[in-house]
Design a protein around this motif. Structure first.
Motif, mmCIF file in Angstrom:
data_model
loop_
_atom_site.group_PDB
_atom_site.id
_atom_site.type_symbol
_atom_site.label_atom_id
_atom_site.label_comp_id
_atom_site.label_asym_id
_atom_site.label_seq_id
_atom_site.Cartn_x
_atom_site.Cartn_y
_atom_site.Cartn_z
ATOM 1 N N ALA A 97 58.851 121.104 -8.047
ATOM 2 C CA ALA A 97 59.794 120.787 -6.978
ATOM 3 C C ALA A 97 60.272 119.350 -7.159
ATOM 4 O O ALA A 97 59.603 118.523 -7.780
ATOM 5 C CB ALA A 97 59.146 120.969 -5.616
ATOM 6 N N GLU A 98 61.430 119.052 -6.573
ATOM 7 C CA GLU A 98 62.056 117.749 -6.777
ATOM 8 C C GLU A 98 62.492 117.155 -5.441
ATOM 9 O O GLU A 98 62.977 117.863 -4.569
ATOM 10 C CB GLU A 98 63.268 117.928 -7.682
ATOM 11 N N GLY A 99 62.299 115.863 -5.311
ATOM 12 C CA GLY A 99 62.753 115.184 -4.109
ATOM 13 C C GLY A 99 64.270 115.076 -4.066
ATOM 14 O O GLY A 99 64.891 114.658 -5.041
ATOM 15 N N THR A 100 64.863 115.463 -2.950
ATOM 16 C CA THR A 100 66.302 115.338 -2.768
ATOM 17 C C THR A 100 66.568 114.885 -1.342
ATOM 18 O O THR A 100 65.809 115.186 -0.430
ATOM 19 C CB THR A 100 67.031 116.681 -2.999
ATOM 20 N N ASP A 101 67.636 114.148 -1.163
ATOM 21 C CA ASP A 101 68.036 113.708 0.174
ATOM 22 C C ASP A 101 69.554 113.729 0.210
ATOM 23 O O ASP A 101 70.223 112.717 0.030
ATOM 24 C CB ASP A 101 67.489 112.312 0.454
ATOM 25 N N SER A 102 70.100 114.931 0.409
ATOM 26 C CA SER A 102 71.543 115.118 0.323
ATOM 27 C C SER A 102 71.980 116.164 1.340
ATOM 28 O O SER A 102 71.159 116.756 2.051
ATOM 29 C CB SER A 102 71.928 115.586 -1.087
ATOM 30 N N ALA A 103 73.271 116.406 1.381
ATOM 31 C CA ALA A 103 73.795 117.428 2.290
ATOM 32 C C ALA A 103 73.295 118.811 1.918
ATOM 33 O O ALA A 103 73.109 119.673 2.773
ATOM 34 C CB ALA A 103 75.320 117.398 2.272
ATOM 35 N N ALA A 104 73.023 119.027 0.622
ATOM 36 C CA ALA A 104 72.562 120.341 0.165
ATOM 37 C C ALA A 104 71.103 120.578 0.513
ATOM 38 O O ALA A 104 70.700 121.705 0.826
ATOM 39 C CB ALA A 104 72.764 120.469 -1.344
ATOM 40 N N SER A 105 70.290 119.517 0.473
ATOM 41 C CA SER A 105 68.850 119.704 0.676
ATOM 42 C C SER A 105 68.210 118.380 1.081
ATOM 43 O O SER A 105 68.350 117.381 0.372
ATOM 44 C CB SER A 105 68.214 120.225 -0.617
ATOM 45 N N GLN A 106 67.519 118.388 2.197
ATOM 46 C CA GLN A 106 66.809 117.191 2.658
ATOM 47 C C GLN A 106 65.317 117.393 2.441
ATOM 48 O O GLN A 106 64.627 117.998 3.251
ATOM 49 C CB GLN A 106 67.135 116.905 4.118
ATOM 50 N N ASN A 107 64.855 116.869 1.319
ATOM 51 C CA ASN A 107 63.468 117.039 0.912
ATOM 52 C C ASN A 107 63.039 115.811 0.107
ATOM 53 O O ASN A 107 62.710 115.903 -1.069
ATOM 54 C CB ASN A 107 63.328 118.326 0.068
ATOM 55 N N PRO A 108 63.069 114.629 0.717
ATOM 56 C CA PRO A 108 62.857 113.395 -0.050
ATOM 57 C C PRO A 108 61.480 113.262 -0.674
ATOM 58 O O PRO A 108 61.324 112.516 -1.649
ATOM 59 C CB PRO A 108 63.108 112.288 0.983
#
Length: 356
Positions: A305-316
């Protein structure tokens, strides 16, 4: 161009894996995802290992917890599934077992009757301040209510461990702490205990690995959709004998939050690239799964899994989705079914290993 962009990785190969003898385990968000994978594809698995994880769909325990559906899921995740104020506010195993049966009746997951023959390992450390032990206790009750025999459940809740997978590596964190990389030293390899509980007596771990860690491109399994919050690469340990054609079984090992190979801390919504933690490879190299695999003709699959913080996915924090952040429609979140983007991707990897 980043190192990741300039790197290449082959496609995941196929082997002679008996997919009907597969199993799955995980820590923290990986443990919640383990429960979801286990129930979604119970016809494929023979058992599961859950380290500091709650029961199926617990983030939907109180759907009216907030006026906005997305907020309700997050509130449930934080205050019911991780740190309930009192044990009575923990997930309700009776209710969630009923939810699982209803989910199976809709065809969204495999029949729960498959679980009756499975073996399940469940662990909570008494010093865990991230996922309270009262939550993990409901996971044990949840499985019993779905037909897993009490004797087939290895429930360990007395070790003074923090939020972590346990190893006998002297360089790992002290046993009782709750900090990254969430790998604590407790004098034994928890991965070995998990695999032996699921599969029965196994050969002792190899002192020296014969095989290799394969890095492969996992984007093909989720179509590169940014909503998946999954990394470009993933890993698998393949023993030499398996690479040379020996029949094998597959165990999926799911890391927790902040444990993916390319985890980056986000500060004010931006990746803090200058302060990247140097432990992203620890889960797939030092937790003992590979040594057990080498001695017992097991492939260990390590999705990432990967940290993301964007409109598509908030999963920092790079967690697996067990509260709905991948959902296109928060009113009807689909993070737990066979069609959920992450579950589908991992299952496709498993099928590839078995030549399907």
């Amino acid at each position: 161009m980043s190192n990741e962009d300039s790197s290449v990785a082959a496609a995941l190969p196929s082997f002679k894996a008996d997919l009907g003898q597969s199993s799955v385990s995980g820590l923290s968000s990986g443990a919640f995802m383990t429960v979801q994978m286990h129930l979604a594809h119970s016809s494929t698995f023979v058992g599961a290992g859950i380290i500091a994880g709650g029961p199926f769909r617990c983030a939907e325990s109180y759907r009216a917890a907030a006026a906005i559906a997305e907020d309700a899921l997050t509130i449930n995740a934080l205050y019911v599934c991780m740190n309930p104020l009192i044990p009575q506010a923990a997930p309700n195993p009776d209710k969630l077992a009923s939810v699982a049966r209803d989910t199976a009746a809709q065809g969204l997951i495999d029949p729960v009757e498959n679980l009756a023959s499975h073996r399940v390992y469940i662990f909570t450390g008494t010093e865990d301040s991230v996922v309270n032990s009262s939550v993990v206790d409901t996971t044990r009750q949840f499985y019993e209510k779905l037909g897993v025999a009490p004797g087939a459940i290895h429930y360990e809740n007395t070790l003074p461990a923090g939020h972590s997978i346990i190893t006998d590596n002297p360089e790992d964190n002290p046993l009782g702490v709750n900090r990254p990389p969430y790998i604590n030293q407790g004098g034994f390899m928890q991965s070995q205990v998990i695999l032996e509980h699921i599969y029965g007596p196994l050969k002792p771990p190899a002192e020296r690995l014969s095989g290799r860690i394969i890095r492969f491109d996992q984007t093909e399994f989720f179509g590169g959709d940014p909503r998946a919050s999954m990394s470009r690469f993933a890993y698998a340990y393949v023993p030499k004998a398996v690479e040379e054609g020996a029949p094998c079984r597959v165990h999926i090992a799911l890391h927790g939050c902040k444990q993916g190979y390319n985890y980056v801390n986000f500060v004010n919504g931006q990746p803090d690239l200058e302060n990247c933690p140097p432990y992203g490879n620890r889960y797939y190299t030092t937790t003992g799964y590979n040594e057990m695999a080498d001695a017992n003709d097991l492939i260990i699959l390590y999705p990432q899994a990967e940290g993301t913080d964007s409109a598509a996915s908030q999963n920092p924090e790079g967690c697996w989705d067990w509260w709905g952040y991948t959902a296109e429609d928060p009113q009807n979140p689909d993070y737990y079914s066979k069609q959920a983007i992450q579950i589908q991707a991992i299952h496709r990897m498993l099928q590839r290993l078995g030549g399907q």
